[in-house]
Design a protein around this motif. Structure first.
Motif, PDB file in Angstrom:
ATOM      1  N   THR A  94      -8.395   0.729  -4.194  1.00  0.00           N
ATOM      2  CA  THR A  94      -8.047   2.149  -4.271  1.00  0.00           C
ATOM      3  C   THR A  94      -9.066   2.966  -3.499  1.00  0.00           C
ATOM      4  OG1 THR A  94      -9.271   2.389  -6.345  1.00  0.00           O
ATOM      5  CG2 THR A  94      -6.897   2.003  -6.524  1.00  0.00           C
ATOM      6  N   LEU A  95      -8.606   4.101  -3.023  1.00  0.00           N
ATOM      7  CA  LEU A  95      -9.475   4.994  -2.262  1.00  0.00           C
ATOM      8  C   LEU A  95      -9.022   6.430  -2.498  1.00  0.00           C
ATOM      9  CD1 LEU A  95     -11.672   5.369  -0.050  1.00  0.00           C
ATOM     10  CD2 LEU A  95      -9.814   5.271   1.612  1.00  0.00           C
ATOM     11  N   SER A  96      -9.947   7.287  -2.886  1.00  0.00           N
ATOM     12  CA  SER A  96      -9.632   8.707  -3.044  1.00  0.00           C
ATOM     13  C   SER A  96      -9.534   9.329  -1.663  1.00  0.00           C
ATOM     14  CB  SER A  96     -10.723   9.414  -3.850  1.00  0.00           C
ATOM     15  OG  SER A  96     -10.831   8.866  -5.126  1.00  0.00           O
ATOM     16  N   ALA A 113      -3.560   3.422  -2.646  1.00  0.00           N
ATOM     17  CA  ALA A 113      -3.622   2.236  -3.494  1.00  0.00           C
ATOM     18  C   ALA A 113      -3.093   1.035  -2.726  1.00  0.00           C
ATOM     19  CB  ALA A 113      -2.819   2.437  -4.773  1.00  0.00           C
ATOM     20  N   MET A 114      -3.788  -0.084  -2.849  1.00  0.00           N
ATOM     21  CA  MET A 114      -3.379  -1.316  -2.178  1.00  0.00           C
ATOM     22  C   MET A 114      -2.134  -1.905  -2.828  1.00  0.00           C
ATOM     23  SD  MET A 114      -5.874  -4.508  -1.475  1.00  0.00           S
ATOM     24  CE  MET A 114      -5.292  -6.049  -0.843  1.00  0.00           C
ATOM     25  N   PHE A 115      -2.015  -1.733  -4.136  1.00  0.00           N
ATOM     26  CA  PHE A 115      -0.865  -2.240  -4.883  1.00  0.00           C
ATOM     27  C   PHE A 115      -0.121  -1.052  -5.479  1.00  0.00           C
ATOM     28  CE2 PHE A 115      -4.281  -5.371  -5.039  1.00  0.00           C
ATOM     29  CZ  PHE A 115      -3.649  -6.471  -4.488  1.00  0.00           C
ATOM     30  N   ALA A 116       0.708  -0.404  -4.673  1.00  0.00           N
ATOM     31  CA  ALA A 116       1.383   0.825  -5.087  1.00  0.00           C
ATOM     32  C   ALA A 116       2.846   0.583  -5.428  1.00  0.00           C
ATOM     33  CB  ALA A 116       1.262   1.877  -3.986  1.00  0.00           C
ATOM     34  N   PRO A 140       0.814  -1.218   0.000  1.00  0.00           N
ATOM     35  CA  PRO A 140       0.000   0.000   0.000  1.00  0.00           C
ATOM     36  C   PRO A 140       0.846   1.265   0.000  1.00  0.00           C
ATOM     37  CG  PRO A 140      -0.150  -1.139   2.110  1.00  0.00           C
ATOM     38  CD  PRO A 140       0.686  -1.990   1.212  1.00  0.00           C
ATOM     39  N   GLY A 141       0.248   2.303  -0.554  1.00  0.00           N
ATOM     40  CA  GLY A 141       0.920   3.593  -0.583  1.00  0.00           C
ATOM     41  C   GLY A 141      -0.034   4.697  -0.993  1.00  0.00           C
TER      42      GLY A 141
END
Length: 159
Positions: free
Chosen positions: A117-119, A133-136, A89-90
């Motif tokens: 993802t989350l805004s 993002a979970m996959f950053a 995440p990142g």
């Protein structure tokens, strides 16, 4: 000039009433059938071509978002169910091309609805969006996917 959307809604309600199926699915079927009828008789309604172009762009946005939703859901499910976690995440900043607040709202909501993802925030000048993002692993790839994906689809649908 006749508002084609209102006419389409009236046809949907008429269909639902005639079939006795006044439900959301009955209205949806009536709306689709009404759209087909209006498309076939579009020469009777001057200026209705823009309605059908816009409807096609919104349909494209919905279909592409649903595809993105399924793909990201499968990616998140796979990561949760497998023993090795690939999630890194990142928080990533994404420069925005959309300028209208309604378009920004639509982009941020579509991103937040996509699993993984989350805004988080938009800058005061509406030029940058921060997302989690979970996959950053590759922030540039995520920026590219958002810019060439959801953001471009929203621009096409709302222009």
């Amino acid at each position: 000039m006749i508002n084609i959307f209102v006419l389409n809604m009236a046809l949907a309600v008429a269909w639902a009433a005639l079939t006795g199926n006044i439900t959301l699915s009955g209205l949806a079927v009536g709306f689709v059938l009404g759209s087909v009828c209006l498309y076939l008789t579009r020469s009777l309604y001057p200026g209705c071509d823009s309605y059908f172009r816009r409807a096609a762009k919104w349909t494209k946005l919905i279909v592409l978002f649903l595809r993105e939703l399924v793909v990201s859901s499968l990616q998140v499910v796979w990561d949760v169910l497998t023993p090795t976690q690939k999630a890194r995440p990142g928080i990533i900043s994404v420069p925005l091309k959309v300028t209208r607040e309604m378009d920004i709202l639509l982009v941020t909501n579509l991103i937040s609805l996509t699993p993984g993802t989350l805004s988080l925030d938009v800058t005061e000048d509406n030029s940058t969006l921060y997302i989690h993002a979970m996959f950053a692993d590759d922030p540039d790839e995520i920026r590219r996917q958002i810019t060439e994906g959801i953001e471009r689809w929203v621009i096409e649908a709302t222009e």
